[in-house]
Design an enzyme around this catalytic site. Structure first.
Site, PDB file in Angstrom:
ATOM      1  N   LYS A  32     -28.609   3.858  47.643  1.00  0.00           N
ATOM      2  CA  LYS A  32     -30.133   3.214  47.881  1.00  0.00           C
ATOM      3  C   LYS A  32     -29.929   1.451  48.154  1.00  0.00           C
ATOM      4  O   LYS A  32     -29.105   1.086  47.271  1.00  0.00           O
ATOM      5  CB  LYS A  32     -31.209   3.577  46.280  1.00  0.00           C
ATOM      6  CG  LYS A  32     -32.336   3.026  46.975  1.00  0.00           C
ATOM      7  CD  LYS A  32     -33.679   3.306  46.039  1.00  0.00           C
ATOM      8  CE  LYS A  32     -33.725   1.805  45.677  1.00  0.00           C
ATOM      9  NZ  LYS A  32     -34.472   1.711  44.357  1.00  0.00           N
ATOM     10  N   ARG A  89     -31.940   3.755  26.534  1.00  0.00           N
ATOM     11  CA  ARG A  89     -32.222   4.237  28.106  1.00  0.00           C
ATOM     12  C   ARG A  89     -31.782   5.711  29.008  1.00  0.00           C
ATOM     13  O   ARG A  89     -32.356   6.080  29.843  1.00  0.00           O
ATOM     14  CB  ARG A  89     -32.423   2.907  29.177  1.00  0.00           C
ATOM     15  CG  ARG A  89     -32.480   2.231  28.708  1.00  0.00           C
ATOM     16  CD  ARG A  89     -31.674   0.708  29.301  1.00  0.00           C
ATOM     17  NE  ARG A  89     -30.574   0.314  29.874  1.00  0.00           N
ATOM     18  CZ  ARG A  89     -30.321  -1.066  28.343  1.00  0.00           C
ATOM     19  NH1 ARG A  89     -31.018  -1.388  27.902  1.00  0.00           N
ATOM     20  NH2 ARG A  89     -29.173  -1.332  28.025  1.00  0.00           N
ATOM     21  N   LYS A 149     -36.726   4.947  53.665  1.00  0.00           N
ATOM     22  CA  LYS A 149     -37.910   5.171  52.793  1.00  0.00           C
ATOM     23  C   LYS A 149     -38.946   4.062  52.481  1.00  0.00           C
ATOM     24  O   LYS A 149     -38.598   2.840  51.555  1.00  0.00           O
ATOM     25  CB  LYS A 149     -36.028   5.085  50.979  1.00  0.00           C
ATOM     26  CG  LYS A 149     -37.295   4.871  49.274  1.00  0.00           C
ATOM     27  CD  LYS A 149     -37.033   4.968  48.253  1.00  0.00           C
ATOM     28  CE  LYS A 149     -37.722   4.573  47.200  1.00  0.00           C
ATOM     29  NZ  LYS A 149     -36.858   4.981  45.780  1.00  0.00           N
TER      30      LYS A 149
HETATM   31  P1  13P Z   1     -41.521   3.017  42.794  1.00  0.00           P
HETATM   32  O1  13P Z   1     -41.810   5.077  43.311  1.00  0.00           O
HETATM   33  O2  13P Z   1     -41.680   2.990  41.369  1.00  0.00           O
HETATM   34  O3  13P Z   1     -41.939   1.831  43.894  1.00  0.00           O
HETATM   35  O4  13P Z   1     -39.932   3.120  42.668  1.00  0.00           O
HETATM   36  C1  13P Z   1     -39.250   3.811  43.522  1.00  0.00           C
HETATM   37  C2  13P Z   1     -37.627   2.556  43.869  1.00  0.00           C
HETATM   38  O5  13P Z   1     -37.091   3.389  43.939  1.00  0.00           O
HETATM   39  C3  13P Z   1     -38.010   1.007  44.356  1.00  0.00           C
HETATM   40  O6  13P Z   1     -37.045   0.551  44.983  1.00  0.00           O
END
Ligand code: 13P
Length: 336
Positions: free
Chosen positions: A134, A44, A217
């Protein structure tokens, strides 16, 4: 300008975008296994470090969202991962929710958890170098969903999270993801996404979150992945812009879309058209996971020693999206 606003602008301003490399160990294991690579702490880290050391990172990526495991790791050159990211001119960020669990009272829906002990965890992440965070709320669309309960409870959690993050001098990424799964229409996606986002802002304002110091987002407005409806990228851009113009307060500096299962090219093309038609003051950029890493991961799995080759694949995707974030992308550039 406030410090938080400065961070938000550094992360997604000037065509830069976010690399969402915050897959949990479970999700990353699925991604690695899908390309027949064994998932381990080392594998990872190796894949992620390859991306963090790339030119695309320096030129295109303003922020990287990390998972708890990665923010505490040390690179092969012995610097910490947050230091490595900072040395590439980007801000380290951290996913702080602990995942979506079954919502009591509506067992077909999910509520994101992680508020207990969050203040203490945030202090630790701040010390490790995180500048932003996030939290993802997740909603599915069908006849009766998302329910009022899910819209309310996830908005409440996103707002409590955001207030705690700003208290700790970091920028919260507020991610209400209305999933693409299902046979719903683009109109359903538009209506449900608008309702979800509006409710999030009601709660953010109630919790006294400084809207100039957040990044939203959201998902783009798309028909469900099992729907027969096909719409053009121009329509996706128009619907997405209309939805956001009507539901996001103008104080918010910027929006960074998730890719949500779109192909790499779709995610880039749609972002480009959103920026071409952007009639708002919001910065419109990307915070992609799969749409930035898919090809690089595939290449790497077959050429595990070819660091430079893997970086070239990533550099290309990062560059295409950074062009799209400035409305400068075209299909022809994909083959150059
Ligand atoms: P994806 O762009 O693969 O949808 O992932 C973004 C993300 O941070 C989801 O929480």
């Amino acid at each position: 300008m406030s410090e938080l606003n400065n961070i938000a602008l550094k992360v997604i301003g000037k065509g830069k975008g976010i690399l969402a490399a915050d897959e949990s160990t479970g999700t990353m294991t699925k991604r690695l296994n899908s390309v027949k690579v064994e998932s381990s702490t080392e594998s990872r880290l190796t894949f992620r470090e390859t991306l963090f050391n790339s030119l695309g990172m320096k030129e295109c990526i303003g922020g990287v969202i990390l998972y708890d495991e990665t923010i505490k790791q040390t690179s092969s050159k012995k610097n910490t991962i947050p230091d490595l990211i900072s040395s590439m001119g980007s801000h380290p960020g951290i996913k702080v929710d602990t995942g979506a669990k079954i919502l009591a009272g509506s067992p077909n829906e999910k509520i994101t958890e992680g508020l207990d002990g969050l203040r203490e965890r945030l202090k630790e992440y701040f010390k490790l170098g995180a500048k932003f965070t996030k939290w993802r709320g997740v909603y599915n669309i069908s006849k009766n969903y998302p329910s009022k309960l899910s819209i309310h409870s996830n908005a409440h959690a996103l707002a409590r999270y955001s207030a705690l993050v700003q208290e700790c001098n970091m920028v919260p990424i507020v991610e209400p993801e209305v999933l693409m799964d299902g046979d719903h229409s683009s109109k359903d996606c538009y209506q449900k996404t608008s309702e979800v986002i509006k409710r999030c802002f009601e709660e953010l304002i109630l919790h006294k979150v400084d809207l100039k110091g957040i990044i939203l987002k959201p998902n783009m407005i798309l028909p469900g992945n099992k729907s027969k409806e096909k719409i053009s990228s121009d329509e996706v851009a128009k619907l997405t812009l209309d939805c956001l113009k009507n539901s996001v307060p103008s104080d918010v500096p910027g929006i960074a879309f998730l890719s949500g299962g779109q192909s790499e090219i779709e995610a880039t093309e749609n972002l480009n058209l959103i920026n071409k038609n952007n009639n708002t003051d919001f910065i419109m950029s990307y915070s992609y996971g799969r749409a930035l890493q898919q090809s690089a991961l595939k290449f790497w799995s077959k050429n595990i020693k070819d660091i430079e080759g893997t970086q070239n694949v990533f550099n290309h995707r990062a560059k295409m999206n950074t062009l799209a974030a400035q409305a400068k992308w075209s299909k022809e550039l994909e083959n150059k």
